[in-house]
Design an enzyme around this catalytic site. Structure first.
Site, PDB file in Angstrom:
ATOM      1  N   SER A  81       7.426   4.520   2.336  1.00 42.73           N
ATOM      2  CA  SER A  81       6.689   5.680   2.662  1.00 42.73           C
ATOM      3  C   SER A  81       6.901   5.841   4.109  1.00 42.73           C
ATOM      4  O   SER A  81       7.321   4.935   4.782  1.00 42.73           O
ATOM      5  CB  SER A  81       5.225   5.349   2.538  1.00 42.73           C
ATOM      6  OG  SER A  81       4.345   6.391   2.952  1.00 42.73           O
ATOM      7  N   TYR A 138      -2.999   0.642   3.790  1.00 35.47           N
ATOM      8  CA  TYR A 138      -1.863   1.127   3.003  1.00 35.47           C
ATOM      9  C   TYR A 138      -0.634   1.100   4.032  1.00 35.47           C
ATOM     10  O   TYR A 138       0.308   0.419   3.712  1.00 35.47           O
ATOM     11  CB  TYR A 138      -2.116   2.576   2.336  1.00 35.47           C
ATOM     12  CG  TYR A 138      -1.039   3.289   1.874  1.00 35.47           C
ATOM     13  CD1 TYR A 138      -0.702   3.160   0.519  1.00 35.47           C
ATOM     14  CD2 TYR A 138      -0.298   4.199   2.468  1.00 35.47           C
ATOM     15  CE1 TYR A 138       0.448   3.643   0.058  1.00 35.47           C
ATOM     16  CE2 TYR A 138       0.941   4.979   1.796  1.00 35.47           C
ATOM     17  CZ  TYR A 138       1.099   4.554   0.517  1.00 35.47           C
ATOM     18  OH  TYR A 138       2.340   5.194  -0.129  1.00 35.47           O
TER      19      TYR A 138
END
Ligand SMILES: NC(=O)c1ccc[n+]([C@@H]2O[C@H](COP(=O)([O-])OP(=O)(O)OC[C@H]3O[C@@H](n4cnc5c(N)ncnc54)[C@H](O)[C@@H]3O)[C@@H](O)[C@H]2O)c1
Length: 275
Positions: free
Chosen positions: A137, A150
């Site tokens: 990501s 995250y």
């Protein structure tokens, strides 16, 4: 001479991007094992992709289950040449507001899951070769307020992937590639219920990608392995510039968060109008 595609495993392929990546690999001629912690979702995905597609319930946090998936595809396809670490979980909010088990879950699925899959795949690919593709990501490249744990888990996934790629080369192992694909926010179930979540604003601040755009990017990386591919490329450049000047980058973040909130509100209003 190119060898014909062999066995491939996709983790977290019961829905979202993973399901589309499994379809991509079937289309490219791989014998695919669709895995997910949600066994029923894995079965539904596999059945929808064709009679030769295999499925299994696999929790990426458990190395025994991951190794069993590796052994199964190697036995069924004769050889494993592609492993996609796609499984991921996202919980938003400042780290101090999250329950310890939520923080642990993100670190274990996103980081340890990538470690487990990569190590399992390397064991099967030594000598015969292969490609490990890790879906990371942009949050693995830069700070993300509202998604701190995250982001930590995705930074860990990139750090591990690139370090292991270097270890492979230092050990003289040239036949195994590791690539990380780092997309901006993608319109998948992971974000579908987050239009009203201010902590997710940054995921909406750049280019909200359609999953097909990420599938295209992955297809290109499968043709030509690359250590890190940011999607879209301009966002990769933007976050790397911000990282090079952290004080400036941190000052610019509130502007990006405000932009993300505007996009969220617009999308929310649009979906309300649609009923
Ligand atoms: N959606 C986004 O905005 C976005 C952006 C960048 C990167 N990513 C990454 O892309 C990947 C796919 O995300 P998505 O958007 O399709 O999400 P998603 O939530 O739609 O799908 C994730 C899948 O992972 C599975 N999963 C969860 N825990 C698991 C475990 N312990 N073991 C095995 N499977 C497990 C889920 O059951 C689900 O099928 C993730 O790694 C995510 O972090 C997503």
């Amino acid at each position: 001479m190119r060898r014909s595609p062999a066995g491939a495993v996709v983790t977290g392929a019961g829905r979202g991007l993973g399901r589309m990546l499994a379809a991509l690999l079937v289309g490219r001629g791989h014998r695919v094992l669709v895995t997910d912690i949600d066994e029923e979702a894995a079965r539904t995905t596999a059945t929808g992709l064709g009679p030769d597609v295999l499925w299994a319930g696999v929790d990426v946090r458990d190395e025994t289950q991951v190794d069993a998936a590796r052994d199964r595809i190697a036995a069924e396809a004769g050889r494993l040449d592609l492993w996609v670490n796609n499984a991921g979980v996202l919980a938003t909010g400042p780290a101090w507001e999250q329950a310890p088990d939520v923080r642990r879950l993100m670190l274990e699925v996103n980081a340890l899951g990538t470690v487990n899959g990569t190590v399992a795949a390397i064991e099967a690919m030594r000598g015969t070769g292969g490609h490990i593709l890790n879906v990371v990501s942009l949050a693995g490249l830069t700070p993300v307020p509202g998604e701190a744990v995250y982001a930590a888990s995705k930074h860990a996934a990139i750090g591990f992937s690139l370090s292991t790629l270097a270890d492979l080369r230092l050990a003289g192992i040239k036949e195994i590639d590791i690539s990380c694909v780092c997309p901006d926010g993608i319109w998948t179930p992971m974000l579908h219920d987050r239009l009203d979540d201010p902590a997710s604003a940054l995921s909406f601040s750049g280019k909200l990608l359609e999953p097909e755009e990420v599938v295209d990017a992955v297809g290109k990386v499968l043709d030509r392995p690359r250590p890190v591919t940011a999607t879209p490329a301009w966002r990769g450049l933007q976050v790397r510039l911000a990282d090079a000047l952290p004080s400036f980058g941190l000052r610019a973040l509130p502007l990006a968060v405000a932009r993300g909130r505007r996009v969220q509100r617009k999308m929310l209003a649009k979906s309300a109008r649609r009923g």
